[in-house]
Design a protein around this motif. Structure first.
Motif, PDB file in Angstrom:
ATOM      1  N   LEU A 174       0.830  -1.223   0.198  1.00 31.25           N
ATOM      2  CA  LEU A 174       0.084   0.006   0.060  1.00 31.25           C
ATOM      3  C   LEU A 174       0.917   1.267   0.103  1.00 31.25           C
ATOM      4  N   THR A 175       1.823   1.233   0.739  1.00 29.08           N
ATOM      5  CA  THR A 175       2.810   2.275   0.749  1.00 29.08           C
ATOM      6  C   THR A 175       3.488   2.550  -0.409  1.00 29.08           C
ATOM      7  N   LEU A 176       3.784   1.614  -1.404  1.00 29.90           N
ATOM      8  CA  LEU A 176       4.396   1.625  -2.537  1.00 29.90           C
ATOM      9  C   LEU A 176       3.555   1.988  -3.569  1.00 29.90           C
ATOM     10  N   SER A 177       2.366   1.864  -3.283  1.00 31.15           N
ATOM     11  CA  SER A 177       1.256   2.044  -4.299  1.00 31.15           C
ATOM     12  C   SER A 177       0.659   3.491  -4.266  1.00 31.15           C
ATOM     13  N   ARG A 178       0.876   4.205  -2.926  1.00 31.53           N
ATOM     14  CA  ARG A 178       0.817   5.533  -2.685  1.00 31.53           C
ATOM     15  C   ARG A 178       1.768   6.258  -3.279  1.00 31.53           C
ATOM     16  N   PHE A 179       2.992   6.017  -3.177  1.00 32.47           N
ATOM     17  CA  PHE A 179       4.313   6.424  -3.675  1.00 32.47           C
ATOM     18  C   PHE A 179       3.926   6.734  -5.387  1.00 32.47           C
ATOM     19  N   ASP A 180       3.577   5.237  -5.706  1.00 32.78           N
ATOM     20  CA  ASP A 180       3.331   5.545  -7.565  1.00 32.78           C
ATOM     21  C   ASP A 180       2.112   6.203  -8.008  1.00 32.78           C
ATOM     22  N   ALA A 181       1.192   6.533  -7.149  1.00 34.06           N
ATOM     23  CA  ALA A 181       0.285   7.289  -7.404  1.00 34.06           C
ATOM     24  C   ALA A 181       0.515   8.788  -6.810  1.00 34.06           C
ATOM     25  N   GLN A 182       1.480   8.994  -6.235  1.00 33.17           N
ATOM     26  CA  GLN A 182       2.106  10.215  -5.597  1.00 33.17           C
ATOM     27  C   GLN A 182       0.712  10.783  -4.858  1.00 33.17           C
ATOM     28  N   LYS A 183       0.366  10.197  -3.927  1.00 38.20           N
ATOM     29  CA  LYS A 183      -0.644  10.332  -2.967  1.00 38.20           C
ATOM     30  C   LYS A 183       0.149  10.233  -1.559  1.00 38.20           C
ATOM     31  N   ILE A 184       1.113  10.272  -1.466  1.00 38.99           N
ATOM     32  CA  ILE A 184       1.774  10.076   0.019  1.00 38.99           C
ATOM     33  C   ILE A 184       1.841  11.512   0.454  1.00 38.99           C
ATOM     34  N   GLU A 185       1.198  11.783   1.497  1.00 41.80           N
ATOM     35  CA  GLU A 185       1.222  13.223   2.120  1.00 41.80           C
ATOM     36  C   GLU A 185       2.466  13.336   2.908  1.00 41.80           C
ATOM     37  N   MET A 186       3.123  14.448   2.837  1.00 37.19           N
ATOM     38  CA  MET A 186       4.357  14.966   3.518  1.00 37.19           C
ATOM     39  C   MET A 186       4.069  15.772   4.703  1.00 37.19           C
ATOM     40  N   ASN A 187       4.275  15.234   5.889  1.00 39.94           N
ATOM     41  CA  ASN A 187       4.087  16.214   7.085  1.00 39.94           C
ATOM     42  C   ASN A 187       5.588  16.745   7.470  1.00 39.94           C
ATOM     43  N   ARG A 188       5.890  17.498   6.541  1.00 40.97           N
ATOM     44  CA  ARG A 188       7.465  18.254   6.986  1.00 40.97           C
ATOM     45  C   ARG A 188       7.365  19.297   8.049  1.00 40.97           C
ATOM     46  N   GLU A 189       8.657  18.958   8.407  1.00 37.37           N
ATOM     47  CA  GLU A 189       8.896  19.648   9.841  1.00 37.37           C
ATOM     48  C   GLU A 189      10.398  19.839   9.913  1.00 37.37           C
ATOM     49  N   TYR A 190      11.090  20.836  10.771  1.00 36.89           N
ATOM     50  CA  TYR A 190      12.305  21.066  10.953  1.00 36.89           C
ATOM     51  C   TYR A 190      12.696  20.097  12.111  1.00 36.89           C
ATOM     52  N   PHE A 191      13.622  18.976  12.097  1.00 35.81           N
ATOM     53  CA  PHE A 191      13.970  18.290  12.947  1.00 35.81           C
ATOM     54  C   PHE A 191      15.392  17.881  13.027  1.00 35.81           C
ATOM     55  N   SER A 192      16.018  17.477  14.027  1.00 39.81           N
ATOM     56  CA  SER A 192      17.250  17.015  14.053  1.00 39.81           C
ATOM     57  C   SER A 192      17.902  15.856  13.647  1.00 39.81           C
ATOM     58  N   ILE A 193      18.568  15.489  12.841  1.00 40.05           N
ATOM     59  CA  ILE A 193      19.042  14.168  12.213  1.00 40.05           C
ATOM     60  C   ILE A 193      19.838  13.736  13.265  1.00 40.05           C
ATOM     61  N   ASP A 194      20.686  14.372  13.931  1.00 38.70           N
ATOM     62  CA  ASP A 194      21.579  13.816  15.360  1.00 38.70           C
ATOM     63  C   ASP A 194      20.630  12.991  16.175  1.00 38.70           C
ATOM     64  N   LEU A 195      19.515  13.740  16.822  1.00 40.81           N
ATOM     65  CA  LEU A 195      18.408  13.233  17.566  1.00 40.81           C
ATOM     66  C   LEU A 195      17.853  12.009  17.320  1.00 40.81           C
ATOM     67  N   LEU A 196      17.285  12.280  15.983  1.00 37.07           N
ATOM     68  CA  LEU A 196      16.933  11.062  15.447  1.00 37.07           C
ATOM     69  C   LEU A 196      17.709   9.691  15.477  1.00 37.07           C
ATOM     70  N   LEU A 197      18.804   9.837  14.927  1.00 38.59           N
ATOM     71  CA  LEU A 197      19.719   8.748  14.782  1.00 38.59           C
ATOM     72  C   LEU A 197      20.144   8.169  16.385  1.00 38.59           C
ATOM     73  N   ARG A 198      20.101   9.179  17.294  1.00 41.42           N
ATOM     74  CA  ARG A 198      20.431   8.565  18.697  1.00 41.42           C
ATOM     75  C   ARG A 198      19.283   7.835  19.185  1.00 41.42           C
ATOM     76  N   GLU A 199      18.016   8.267  19.115  1.00 38.82           N
ATOM     77  CA  GLU A 199      16.827   7.547  19.328  1.00 38.82           C
ATOM     78  C   GLU A 199      16.917   6.223  18.813  1.00 38.82           C
ATOM     79  N   LEU A 200      17.251   6.236  17.516  1.00 40.87           N
ATOM     80  CA  LEU A 200      17.357   4.862  16.761  1.00 40.87           C
ATOM     81  C   LEU A 200      18.195   3.690  16.998  1.00 40.87           C
ATOM     82  N   VAL A 201      19.470   4.248  17.595  1.00 38.50           N
ATOM     83  CA  VAL A 201      20.516   3.671  17.969  1.00 38.50           C
ATOM     84  C   VAL A 201      20.175   2.869  19.171  1.00 38.50           C
TER      85      VAL A 201
END
Length: 347
Positions: A174-201
Motif C-alpha cells: 500500500l505504501t509503494l502504491s501511494r508513492f506510485d500514485a503520488q498520494k503520499i502526504e508529507m508532514n514536513r517539519e524541521y528536526f534534528s538528524i542527530d537526535l533521530l539517529l540517537r533514538e534509533l540507536v
C-alpha cells in the motif's frame, strides 16, 4: 510539396520507411534509420531485409491480394522492442505503388508490462506461502489438536507469525502504491538528524545485543535541522539499520555516521557483514529483490524495505546509494538537502 512532406516526416517521432514495388526504399526518416539500424538505405531490399528480421512479410503479399489490408508485426532490433505497421498505398490507376512502414518504439511499454507481470507473480507467491501455512495449521487444529494445548499453542503462534508477515507485506504494498500514485502526504517539519539517529540507536541496541553485535554512532560535524517528514525519514533509516543487523554475523559491528557536506546532510550505515555480490548491486533497490531469498524469507523480509527507503529519500529530493564487497562489508549512504538556520527563519 515533396520537400514539405520530407521535413514533416523527418520530425515525426515514429519511424517512417516507404518502399516502391521494386522493393527499394523511396523514403526513410532518421527515426526509422535509428530503430532499424540502417546506414545505407540504397542497399536495402524489402523482402530480404524483413526476412532477416523474421517478420514473415513480402512485397507480393501486398501487391497481388485482391483486398488491401494492413499488417502488424512486433520484433526486437538493436535492443529495442518495436511495433511496425505495414500499409500498402495506391496510385491513380488503383494499382499498389508500394508499402509504407510505420515503426513505434514500445520498449518502455514492453518493460512496464513485464514489470507488472513480475510484480503480480511476486505478490501472489509472497501471499501464497503464509496462506498455505495458515490453512494447513488451521486444518490440523480443527482435526482434533485443539485439546492438545501445547501443540495448539505452537500452531497458533505460527499462524500469528504468518499473519504478521502478510500484514507487513500488504502495508508495504500500500505504501509503494501511494508513492506510485503520488498520494503520499508529507508532514514536513524541521528536526534534528542527530537526535533521530540517537533514538534509533537506543531502539536497535536491544536487538543488536541479542545478536551479540555492537552498534555505534558518530556525529562527524554539526548538521542543521532538515525540513522533511520525520516519520518517513525514520522509516527509511530503520530499514537500512535493520538490514545491517540482520546480515551481520555474531561479534560484528554496525557503524552509523552522520555529518554535512556543503548543502547536504548525510547518514552512513556500515556493517562488516556478509556483503552483497557485485552482480546484485544494480538491482538492490528493485521491488521484491533479495540477495539471499531463503534467508530473507526466514527472517520475515519481503524484499520491499530498500525499495520503500529509496522512494522516501527520492521524494525528499535526496539520494541513496549502496557500496559493498561480498564477504566483507556493506555501506549505505543517504543524502538529504539541508537549510541553514538563518535561511530557515527567513532572516
Amino acid at each position: 510539396e515533396k520537400h514539405k512532406i520530407e521535413i514533416i516526416l523527418e520530425h515525426v517521432t515514429n519511424g517512417i520507411i516507404a518502399f516502391n514495388t521494386e522493393q527499394n526504399i523511396i523514403h526513410i526518416n532518421s527515426a526509422a534509420k535509428r530503430l532499424l539500424g540502417i546506414e545505407n538505405p540504397e542497399e536495402i531490399k524489402f523482402d530480404e531485409f524483413f526476412a532477416g528480421l523474421d517478420l514473415n512479410v513480402c512485397m507480393a503479399e501486398f501487391m497481388y491480394l485482391s483486398k488491401l489490408h494492413n499488417v502488424e508485426r512486433e520484433f526486437v532490433a538493436n535492443d529495442k522492442h518495436i511495433k511496425m505497421y505495414f500499409v500498402p498505398f495506391k496510385i491513380e490507376n488503383e494499382r499498389v505503388a508500394g508499402v509504407v512502414g510505420v515503426l513505434e518504439d514500445i520498449t518502455e511499454q514492453f518493460n512496464l508490462e513485464n514489470s507488472r507481470r513480475k510484480f503480480v507473480a511476486e505478490v501472489s507467491h509472497e501471499l501464497k506461502t503464509p496462506l498455505t501455512t495458515i490453512g494447513a495449521y488451521t486444518e490440523t487444529l480443527l482435526d482434533g489438536y485443539l485439546d492438545d494445548k501445547e501443540t495448539a499453542k505452537t500452531f497458533l503462534g505460527t499462524i500469528q507469525d504468518e499473519t504478521i508477515k502478510m500484514t507487513n507485506l500488504v502495508k508495504n504494498l500500500l505504501t509503494l502504491s501511494r508513492f506510485d500514485a503520488q498520494k503520499i502526504e508529507m508532514n514536513r517539519e524541521y528536526f534534528s538528524i542527530d537526535l533521530l539517529l540517537r533514538e534509533l540507536v537506543r531502539t536497535f541496541k536491544v536487538e543488536a545485543d541479542s545478536r551479540h553485535l555492537r552498534i555505534e554512532y558518530n556525529l562527524l560535524n554539526d548538521i542543521p535541522d532538515v525540513y522533511a517528514d520525520k516519520f518517513q525519514i525514520e522509516r527509511a533509516v530503520k530499514n537500512i539499520i535493520s538490514n545491517a543487523i540482520k546480515y551481520t554475523p555474531e561479534c560484528g559491528v554496525v557503524k552509523i555516521f552522520a555529518g554535512r557536506i556543503y548543502n547536504e546532510a548525510y547518514i552512513k550505515v556500515e556493517d562488516n557483514g556478509i556483503g552483497i555480490p557485485e552482480a546484485d548491486l544494480p538491482h538492490i533497490f528493485d521491488r521484491f529483490y533479495r540477495v539471499d531469498k531463503a534467508r530473507t524469507r526466514q527472517q520475515g523480509g519481503t524484499g520491499l524495505g530498500l525499495s520503500i527507503s529509496k522512494e522516501i529519500i527520492d521524494n525528499h529530493g535526496g539520494s541513496i546509494g549502496i557500496e559493498s564487497e561480498y564477504g566483507d562489508f556493506t555501506r549505505v549512504t543517504i543524502k538529504l538537502p539541508v537549510t541553514d538556520l538563518h535561511t530557515k527563519k527567513g532572516e
